[in-house]
Design a protein around this motif. Structure first.
Motif, mmCIF file in Angstrom:
data_model
loop_
_atom_site.group_PDB
_atom_site.id
_atom_site.type_symbol
_atom_site.label_atom_id
_atom_site.label_comp_id
_atom_site.label_asym_id
_atom_site.label_seq_id
_atom_site.Cartn_x
_atom_site.Cartn_y
_atom_site.Cartn_z
ATOM 1 N N ASP A 1 -1.035 -9.251 -4.184
ATOM 2 C CA ASP A 1 0.252 -9.925 -3.999
ATOM 3 C C ASP A 1 1.415 -8.989 -4.291
ATOM 4 O OD1 ASP A 1 -0.913 -12.353 -3.292
ATOM 5 O OD2 ASP A 1 -1.032 -13.030 -5.379
ATOM 6 N N LEU A 2 1.290 -8.183 -5.328
ATOM 7 C CA LEU A 2 2.375 -7.289 -5.720
ATOM 8 C C LEU A 2 2.569 -6.149 -4.723
ATOM 9 C CD1 LEU A 2 1.629 -7.136 -9.546
ATOM 10 C CD2 LEU A 2 3.635 -8.176 -8.496
ATOM 11 N N LEU A 3 1.482 -5.672 -4.129
ATOM 12 C CA LEU A 3 1.583 -4.573 -3.169
ATOM 13 C C LEU A 3 1.991 -5.056 -1.786
ATOM 14 C CD1 LEU A 3 -1.522 -2.381 -4.093
ATOM 15 C CD2 LEU A 3 0.886 -1.924 -4.601
ATOM 16 N N GLY A 4 1.540 -6.226 -1.394
ATOM 17 C CA GLY A 4 1.906 -6.748 -0.080
ATOM 18 C C GLY A 4 1.222 -6.000 1.051
ATOM 19 N N HIS A 5 1.956 -5.832 2.159
ATOM 20 C CA HIS A 5 1.406 -5.218 3.364
ATOM 21 C C HIS A 5 2.067 -3.862 3.622
ATOM 22 C CE1 HIS A 5 0.292 -9.417 3.783
ATOM 23 N NE2 HIS A 5 -0.571 -9.084 4.724
ATOM 24 N N GLY A 6 1.264 -2.929 4.022
ATOM 25 C CA GLY A 6 1.744 -1.575 4.298
ATOM 26 C C GLY A 6 0.565 -0.641 4.429
ATOM 27 N N HIS A 7 0.640 0.518 3.786
ATOM 28 C CA HIS A 7 -0.478 1.452 3.881
ATOM 29 C C HIS A 7 -0.644 2.248 2.598
ATOM 30 C CE1 HIS A 7 2.910 4.116 5.076
ATOM 31 N NE2 HIS A 7 2.220 5.032 4.408
ATOM 32 N N LEU A 8 -1.854 2.727 2.427
ATOM 33 C CA LEU A 8 -2.221 3.614 1.325
ATOM 34 C C LEU A 8 -2.618 4.945 1.940
ATOM 35 C CD1 LEU A 8 -3.272 4.296 -1.634
ATOM 36 C CD2 LEU A 8 -5.456 3.350 -0.882
ATOM 37 N N ALA A 9 -1.998 6.032 1.474
ATOM 38 C CA ALA A 9 -2.323 7.370 1.964
ATOM 39 C C ALA A 9 -2.926 8.192 0.836
ATOM 40 C CB ALA A 9 -1.066 8.059 2.498
ATOM 41 N N LEU A 10 -4.034 8.843 1.129
ATOM 42 C CA LEU A 10 -4.695 9.746 0.196
ATOM 43 C C LEU A 10 -4.643 11.145 0.802
ATOM 44 C CD1 LEU A 10 -7.775 7.525 -0.688
ATOM 45 C CD2 LEU A 10 -5.684 7.815 -2.018
ATOM 46 N N THR A 11 -3.996 12.069 0.092
ATOM 47 C CA THR A 11 -3.724 13.398 0.644
ATOM 48 C C THR A 11 -4.351 14.485 -0.209
ATOM 49 O OG1 THR A 11 -1.597 12.596 1.497
ATOM 50 C CG2 THR A 11 -1.908 14.980 1.401
ATOM 51 N N VAL A 12 -5.032 15.422 0.438
ATOM 52 C CA VAL A 12 -5.576 16.603 -0.225
ATOM 53 C C VAL A 12 -4.793 17.808 0.263
ATOM 54 C CG1 VAL A 12 -7.598 18.065 -0.591
ATOM 55 C CG2 VAL A 12 -7.874 15.581 -0.398
ATOM 56 N N ASP A 13 -4.091 18.458 -0.654
ATOM 57 C CA ASP A 13 -3.275 19.629 -0.334
ATOM 58 C C ASP A 13 -3.917 20.848 -0.987
ATOM 59 O OD1 ASP A 13 -1.384 21.559 0.109
ATOM 60 O OD2 ASP A 13 0.330 20.340 -0.520
ATOM 61 N N GLN A 14 -4.445 21.755 -0.160
ATOM 62 C CA GLN A 14 -5.155 22.927 -0.670
ATOM 63 C C GLN A 14 -4.258 24.158 -0.772
ATOM 64 O OE1 GLN A 14 -9.247 23.269 1.075
ATOM 65 N NE2 GLN A 14 -8.503 21.685 2.473
#
Length: 329
Positions: free
Chosen positions: A118-131
């Motif tokens: 409920d607190l996050l709602g709708h959208g997206h989650l991004a997981l990024t690996v920066d080498q």
């Protein structure tokens, strides 16, 4: 490797393997590092809980990096908490911050709807690996549709890594007494279990439901396609209680022994983590120099200085325009 029974400290990620189930995973317990992050910003308890879950998840995933790089978790949504950012700088540095709408949070609290989804709602989650600058960056994105971070992590591994994965996350407060002070401190914990058999066929996950089946045809149960060892591992992982993940008196080794003792569990050398921000005066100056002279002039306040506050650690920097006049060659 070492035998189960050796004490595990707070702010540590502990890798493990259950060879009888072809399972590997990690357990994280965060204490002082997380408490410093959350107390510094004085986040309301619901926001602190969600950011704590995100920090535990980032520690589980980022600690798997085999190189000196950066792992970042970031959400952008239409929810009360419209942004979370957690950075893990390998091998051991964590920082995190959240942005939220205080008025909407108060309204939701009155309505009683304060789940993570409920607190996050709708959208997206991004997981990024920066080498680093010499290597390409990898990013995986999953949709947030009112679901929590555990469900989002499961979806990420299903579509991006194609590794059967189970994640458990918990955040709470516990009484802690040390040389500095005594009182309630924030804690978080996480467990991640992954099925990694030698045979790729055994690792195959069930397809997503195809939708409405034609009349007279039944949709096969997805669990019927899963390997028995993985079904058992998931069931055992799901018995993990929230209090077990945040209990300061329960060692991670003991938790793993409780879960997998019949199959035999082995733990590896743990990785300590700590809270540390990357901001510094040289970095601030370099960032300001990237702006045009007109933009920098517009930033100057009534006191004749440019004021910069780090969103992660709340450290404030005062920069005089003369410091930016001579850019390094």
């Amino acid at each position: 490797m070492r035998d189960v029974g050796v004490r595990t400290e707070d702010d540590r990620v502990l890798p493990f393997a259950v060879e009888g189930l072809d399972v590997r995973g990690r357990v994280v317990k965060l204490g002082p590092a997380l408490d410093r992050i959350l107390r510094r910003h004085a986040y309301p308890p619901p926001v602190a809980r969600v950011l704590g879950e995100a920090t535990a998840l980032t520690a589980l995933l980022g600690s798997a990096l085999k190189f000196n790089g950066r792992f970042q978790l970031q959400t952008r949504t239409d929810g009360v908490i419209d942004m979370l950012v957690v950075d893990f700088d390998a091998p051991d540095r964590l920082r995190a911050c959240a942005r939220f709408d205080a008025e909407r949070l108060a309204a939701m609290a009155e309505a009683g709807t304060l789940t993570t989804g409920d607190l996050l709602g709708h959208g997206h989650l991004a997981l990024t690996v920066d080498q680093g600058a010499e290597m390409s960056r990898y990013q995986g994105v999953v949709a947030l549709e009112g679901n929590d971070l555990e469900a989002a992590a499961h979806q990420y591994f299903l579509q991006s890594e194609q590794i059967p994965t189970r994640v458990r996350l918990a955040v709470g407060e516990a009484f802690t007494s040390d040389n500095d002070a005594s009182g309630m401190r924030y804690r978080a914990g996480g467990l991640m279990v992954q099925f990694l058999p030698h045979s790729a066929e055994r690792q195959r996950q069930a397809d997503l439901p195809p939708g409405d089946a034609p009349e007279g045809h039944d949709i096969a149960d997805a669990d019927a396609f899963e390997d028995d060892a993985w079904v058992e591992a998931k069931l055992l992982a799901d018995t993990t209680e929230d209090h077990e993940l945040i209990d300061p008196t329960l060692q991670s080794e003991r938790l793993l022994l409780r879960l997998f003792h019949e199959r035999g569990v082995r733990v590896f050398e743990g990785q300590s983590v700590h809270e540390e921000c990357r901001c510094s005066r040289p970095r601030i100056l370099a960032t300001l120099r990237s702006f045009s002279q007109q933009d920098r002039d517009d930033m100057v306040g009534d006191d004749g200085c440019i004021g910069i506050t780090c969103e992660f650690c709340s450290r404030h920097y005062e920069v005089e325009p003369a410091e930016l006049a001579d850019e390094p060659v």
